[in-house]
Motif scaffolding. Structure first.
Motif, PDB file in Angstrom:
ATOM      1  N   PHE A 289      53.514  39.465 -14.918  1.00  0.00           N
ATOM      2  CA  PHE A 289      53.031  40.545 -15.285  1.00  0.00           C
ATOM      3  C   PHE A 289      51.582  40.704 -15.669  1.00  0.00           C
ATOM      4  O   PHE A 289      51.256  39.954 -16.573  1.00  0.00           O
ATOM      5  CB  PHE A 289      54.064  41.208 -16.161  1.00  0.00           C
ATOM      6  N   PRO A 290      50.828  41.755 -15.349  1.00  0.00           N
ATOM      7  CA  PRO A 290      49.449  41.641 -16.233  1.00  0.00           C
ATOM      8  C   PRO A 290      49.672  42.209 -17.514  1.00  0.00           C
ATOM      9  O   PRO A 290      50.755  42.683 -17.982  1.00  0.00           O
ATOM     10  CB  PRO A 290      48.777  42.936 -15.211  1.00  0.00           C
ATOM     11  N   GLU A 291      48.509  41.924 -18.281  1.00  0.00           N
ATOM     12  CA  GLU A 291      48.583  41.934 -19.728  1.00  0.00           C
ATOM     13  C   GLU A 291      48.603  43.455 -20.072  1.00  0.00           C
ATOM     14  O   GLU A 291      49.117  43.850 -21.368  1.00  0.00           O
ATOM     15  CB  GLU A 291      47.202  41.655 -20.417  1.00  0.00           C
ATOM     16  N   ASP A 292      48.260  44.382 -19.248  1.00  0.00           N
ATOM     17  CA  ASP A 292      48.418  45.879 -19.914  1.00  0.00           C
ATOM     18  C   ASP A 292      49.857  46.401 -19.449  1.00  0.00           C
ATOM     19  O   ASP A 292      50.080  47.651 -19.503  1.00  0.00           O
ATOM     20  CB  ASP A 292      47.239  46.722 -18.984  1.00  0.00           C
ATOM     21  N   TRP A 293      50.617  45.713 -18.827  1.00  0.00           N
ATOM     22  CA  TRP A 293      52.015  46.262 -18.543  1.00  0.00           C
ATOM     23  C   TRP A 293      53.036  46.333 -19.885  1.00  0.00           C
ATOM     24  O   TRP A 293      53.202  45.307 -20.365  1.00  0.00           O
ATOM     25  CB  TRP A 293      52.596  45.177 -17.356  1.00  0.00           C
ATOM     26  N   VAL A 294      53.335  47.186 -20.186  1.00  0.00           N
ATOM     27  CA  VAL A 294      54.090  47.463 -21.512  1.00  0.00           C
ATOM     28  C   VAL A 294      55.637  47.540 -21.190  1.00  0.00           C
ATOM     29  O   VAL A 294      55.988  48.241 -20.203  1.00  0.00           O
ATOM     30  CB  VAL A 294      53.625  48.676 -22.267  1.00  0.00           C
ATOM     31  N   PHE A 295      56.457  47.222 -22.023  1.00  0.00           N
ATOM     32  CA  PHE A 295      57.794  47.447 -22.147  1.00  0.00           C
ATOM     33  C   PHE A 295      58.584  48.200 -22.956  1.00  0.00           C
ATOM     34  O   PHE A 295      58.134  48.061 -24.321  1.00  0.00           O
ATOM     35  CB  PHE A 295      58.338  45.921 -21.958  1.00  0.00           C
ATOM     36  N   ALA A 296      59.191  49.194 -22.574  1.00  0.00           N
ATOM     37  CA  ALA A 296      59.946  50.224 -23.585  1.00  0.00           C
ATOM     38  C   ALA A 296      61.070  49.540 -24.406  1.00  0.00           C
ATOM     39  O   ALA A 296      61.604  48.321 -24.060  1.00  0.00           O
ATOM     40  CB  ALA A 296      60.311  51.326 -22.982  1.00  0.00           C
ATOM     41  N   GLY A 297      61.526  49.702 -25.775  1.00  0.00           N
ATOM     42  CA  GLY A 297      62.514  49.313 -26.513  1.00  0.00           C
ATOM     43  C   GLY A 297      62.352  48.489 -27.523  1.00  0.00           C
ATOM     44  O   GLY A 297      61.205  48.084 -27.768  1.00  0.00           O
ATOM     45  N   ARG A 298      63.386  47.974 -28.013  1.00  0.00           N
ATOM     46  CA  ARG A 298      63.383  47.219 -29.062  1.00  0.00           C
ATOM     47  C   ARG A 298      63.228  45.606 -28.636  1.00  0.00           C
ATOM     48  O   ARG A 298      63.149  45.433 -27.451  1.00  0.00           O
ATOM     49  CB  ARG A 298      64.661  47.244 -30.195  1.00  0.00           C
ATOM     50  N   LYS A 299      62.872  44.626 -29.428  1.00  0.00           N
ATOM     51  CA  LYS A 299      62.724  43.413 -28.800  1.00  0.00           C
ATOM     52  C   LYS A 299      63.636  42.659 -27.874  1.00  0.00           C
ATOM     53  O   LYS A 299      63.235  42.351 -26.838  1.00  0.00           O
ATOM     54  CB  LYS A 299      62.370  42.323 -29.899  1.00  0.00           C
ATOM     55  N   THR A 300      64.827  42.899 -28.358  1.00  0.00           N
ATOM     56  CA  THR A 300      65.754  42.376 -27.278  1.00  0.00           C
ATOM     57  C   THR A 300      65.987  43.147 -25.914  1.00  0.00           C
ATOM     58  O   THR A 300      65.761  42.433 -24.815  1.00  0.00           O
ATOM     59  CB  THR A 300      67.240  42.326 -27.962  1.00  0.00           C
ATOM     60  N   ALA A 301      65.951  44.128 -26.204  1.00  0.00           N
ATOM     61  CA  ALA A 301      65.726  45.065 -24.740  1.00  0.00           C
ATOM     62  C   ALA A 301      64.536  44.607 -24.038  1.00  0.00           C
ATOM     63  O   ALA A 301      64.527  44.851 -22.668  1.00  0.00           O
ATOM     64  CB  ALA A 301      65.876  46.490 -25.005  1.00  0.00           C
ATOM     65  N   ARG A 302      63.575  44.860 -24.661  1.00  0.00           N
ATOM     66  CA  ARG A 302      62.335  44.338 -24.036  1.00  0.00           C
ATOM     67  C   ARG A 302      62.448  42.932 -23.321  1.00  0.00           C
ATOM     68  O   ARG A 302      61.799  42.758 -22.081  1.00  0.00           O
ATOM     69  CB  ARG A 302      61.170  44.423 -24.925  1.00  0.00           C
ATOM     70  N   TYR A 303      62.789  41.771 -23.919  1.00  0.00           N
ATOM     71  CA  TYR A 303      62.866  40.596 -23.341  1.00  0.00           C
ATOM     72  C   TYR A 303      64.077  40.741 -22.202  1.00  0.00           C
ATOM     73  O   TYR A 303      63.834  40.160 -21.097  1.00  0.00           O
ATOM     74  CB  TYR A 303      63.249  39.656 -24.270  1.00  0.00           C
ATOM     75  N   ARG A 304      65.115  41.368 -22.325  1.00  0.00           N
ATOM     76  CA  ARG A 304      65.920  41.480 -21.166  1.00  0.00           C
ATOM     77  C   ARG A 304      65.263  42.079 -19.799  1.00  0.00           C
ATOM     78  O   ARG A 304      65.476  41.551 -18.822  1.00  0.00           O
ATOM     79  CB  ARG A 304      67.145  42.416 -21.447  1.00  0.00           C
ATOM     80  N   GLN A 305      64.449  43.188 -20.064  1.00  0.00           N
ATOM     81  CA  GLN A 305      63.748  43.659 -18.957  1.00  0.00           C
ATOM     82  C   GLN A 305      62.859  42.523 -18.374  1.00  0.00           C
ATOM     83  O   GLN A 305      62.865  42.453 -16.943  1.00  0.00           O
ATOM     84  CB  GLN A 305      63.006  44.850 -19.442  1.00  0.00           C
ATOM     85  N   VAL A 306      62.236  41.968 -19.207  1.00  0.00           N
ATOM     86  CA  VAL A 306      61.250  40.639 -18.591  1.00  0.00           C
ATOM     87  C   VAL A 306      62.062  39.634 -17.856  1.00  0.00           C
ATOM     88  O   VAL A 306      61.746  39.373 -16.814  1.00  0.00           O
ATOM     89  CB  VAL A 306      60.588  40.107 -19.803  1.00  0.00           C
ATOM     90  N   GLY A 307      63.384  39.016 -18.600  1.00  0.00           N
ATOM     91  CA  GLY A 307      63.877  38.040 -18.018  1.00  0.00           C
ATOM     92  C   GLY A 307      64.689  38.359 -16.517  1.00  0.00           C
ATOM     93  O   GLY A 307      64.754  37.696 -15.881  1.00  0.00           O
ATOM     94  N   HIS A 308      64.868  39.718 -16.527  1.00  0.00           N
ATOM     95  CA  HIS A 308      65.873  40.077 -15.281  1.00  0.00           C
ATOM     96  C   HIS A 308      64.726  40.615 -14.105  1.00  0.00           C
ATOM     97  O   HIS A 308      65.158  40.758 -13.132  1.00  0.00           O
ATOM     98  CB  HIS A 308      66.519  41.337 -15.653  1.00  0.00           C
ATOM     99  N   ALA A 309      63.327  40.655 -14.417  1.00  0.00           N
ATOM    100  CA  ALA A 309      62.436  41.196 -13.594  1.00  0.00           C
ATOM    101  C   ALA A 309      62.128  40.283 -12.476  1.00  0.00           C
ATOM    102  O   ALA A 309      62.219  38.748 -12.412  1.00  0.00           O
ATOM    103  CB  ALA A 309      61.175  41.336 -14.108  1.00  0.00           C
ATOM    104  N   SER A 310      61.856  40.883 -11.264  1.00  0.00           N
ATOM    105  CA  SER A 310      61.131  40.000 -10.195  1.00  0.00           C
ATOM    106  C   SER A 310      59.730  39.890 -10.354  1.00  0.00           C
ATOM    107  O   SER A 310      58.889  40.859 -10.554  1.00  0.00           O
ATOM    108  CB  SER A 310      61.284  40.578  -8.959  1.00  0.00           C
ATOM    109  N   PRO A 311      59.061  38.547 -10.429  1.00  0.00           N
ATOM    110  CA  PRO A 311      57.665  38.378 -10.583  1.00  0.00           C
ATOM    111  C   PRO A 311      56.863  39.304  -9.823  1.00  0.00           C
ATOM    112  O   PRO A 311      56.826  39.070  -8.462  1.00  0.00           O
ATOM    113  CB  PRO A 311      57.553  37.109 -10.439  1.00  0.00           C
ATOM    114  N   PRO A 312      55.991  40.058 -10.152  1.00  0.00           N
ATOM    115  CA  PRO A 312      54.987  40.719  -9.178  1.00  0.00           C
ATOM    116  C   PRO A 312      54.234  40.144  -8.423  1.00  0.00           C
ATOM    117  O   PRO A 312      53.991  40.575  -7.131  1.00  0.00           O
ATOM    118  CB  PRO A 312      54.225  41.608 -10.410  1.00  0.00           C
ATOM    119  N   PRO A 313      53.793  39.158  -8.690  1.00  0.00           N
ATOM    120  CA  PRO A 313      52.888  38.389  -7.594  1.00  0.00           C
ATOM    121  C   PRO A 313      53.703  37.889  -6.386  1.00  0.00           C
ATOM    122  O   PRO A 313      53.116  37.858  -5.265  1.00  0.00           O
ATOM    123  CB  PRO A 313      52.432  36.803  -8.317  1.00  0.00           C
ATOM    124  N   VAL A 314      55.146  37.658  -6.697  1.00  0.00           N
ATOM    125  CA  VAL A 314      56.248  37.470  -5.482  1.00  0.00           C
ATOM    126  C   VAL A 314      56.247  38.635  -4.614  1.00  0.00           C
ATOM    127  O   VAL A 314      56.267  38.835  -3.545  1.00  0.00           O
ATOM    128  CB  VAL A 314      57.531  37.040  -6.018  1.00  0.00           C
TER     129      VAL A 314
END
Length: 330
Positions: A289-314
């Motif tokens: 993810f680019p540095e300017d991409w922000v994730f909503a929610g509290r820390k655990t919810a934010r990490y869950r979104q990151v971990g479940h994501a498909s990498p943008p470069p792919v």
């Protein structure tokens, strides 16, 4: 004479999550007419980053394209689906629901009639015998609708992502476009290491050991795992992943609020307490993810979104390959 700009194509993105696949497709020239996800926090993330995107919070199993005719005849239906687990391979309460979501995506083809389909999921779905019944069902339905399809596996580390993350991919095309589809080829440069990706952020608050830490973190990251939305806190994955992180002097059992400061010890005699922990933002960098991409929610919810994501470069590499098969200039 002024050079013409590349044509922008239209896509429908379901199970969009934090937008990793949609962002990559946007970079490849696909604009979403609608993004669908059933989690409020993921929808908030999408709106925070792309206020102009048309985001709908709704379960895919309840989505009817008749109510959203903007989705008709799009160039691409794209889905980063929940991790499918074959019931024959693993007993887990959510496995049936995940298979239903995959089936619902295929059935959505009836109403939307996209020129192409792109689904990203676990690599086992592509080749393991336990998933044969699922693959056969998908093949039958796609053939009935007049689509040719192909399964394959790629690894995110071969496409500019500092992570060993294998992904199972399904593509399907109307008419003869499948013959022009070439899966993204691995890049020619060595994979980016964790130290290269995160060295600067580890030094951001003045940690004096950042350079030494980055030098020894000379491997790609193991696969980030988002974990269950229903239980547990944020960590970097199962026991095997935590052991891989420990070899790079990273505490994989937690997620930090901020990078280490000047006072943080790098003392291996302290065990995990002497190892750095990654922040959500650093985990996002490991997903591409680019540095300017922000994730909503509290820390655990934010990490869950990151971990479940498909990498943008792919997503970008896949989008470019789909564009080429559709005969559109990138």
């Amino acid at each position: 004479m002024e050079e013409s700009r590349p044509e922008r194509l239209r896509c429908l993105s379901v199970c969009a999550g934090a937008g990793g696949l949609a962002l990559g497709l946007e970079q490849a020239g696909f604009d979403p007419v609608l993004l669908l996800d059933n989690r409020a926090v993921a929808c908030e993330t999408l709106r925070l980053n792309r206020p102009a995107w048309n985001v709908l919070e709704l379960d895919l199993l309840r989505f009817d394209p008749v109510d959203h005719q903007v989705t008709y005849d799009v160039d691409l239906l794209a889905a980063g689906l929940p991790r499918v687990k074959a019931s024959a391979a693993v007993a887990r309460e959510n496995s049936t629901e995940e298979i239903r979501v995959l089936e619902a995506t295929i059935m959505l083809m009836h109403g939307v009639q996209p020129r192409a389909l792109l689904i990203e999921n676990v690599p086992d779905l592509v080749s393991k015998p336990a998933y044969e019944q699922i693959r056969a069902s998908v093949a039958t339905e796609l053939a009935h609708l007049g689509y040719q399809h192909r399964w394959f596996v790629l690894n995110a580390k071969d496409h500019g992502v500092p992570q060993d993350r294998k992904q199972g991919i399904l593509v399907a095309f109307k008419e003869a476009s499948l013959g022009g589809f070439v899966p993204p080829a691995p890049g020619t440069e060595p994979p980016i290491t964790v130290g290269q990706a995160l060295g600067a952020s580890m030094a951001a608050r003045g940690w004096p050991h950042a350079a030494a830490w980055a030098a020894q973190a000379d491997q790609v990251a193991p696969t980030l795992v988002g974990g269950s939305w229903n239980r547990g806190g944020a960590d970097l994955g199962p026991t095997g992943s935590k052991a891989s992180w420990a070899r790079m002097r990273v505490n994989g059992g937690t997620v930090a609020d901020e990078p280490p400061g000047p006072e943080f010890p790098w003392d291996l005699s302290l065990g995990v307490k002497g190892m750095v922990a990654l922040t959500v933002e650093q985990a996002a960098r490991l997903q591409g993810f680019p540095e300017d991409w922000v994730f909503a929610g509290r820390k655990t919810a934010r990490y869950r979104q990151v971990g479940h994501a498909s990498p943008p470069p792919v997503g970008r590499a896949l989008g470019q390959a789909v564009r080429a098969a559709l005969g559109r200039r990138a």
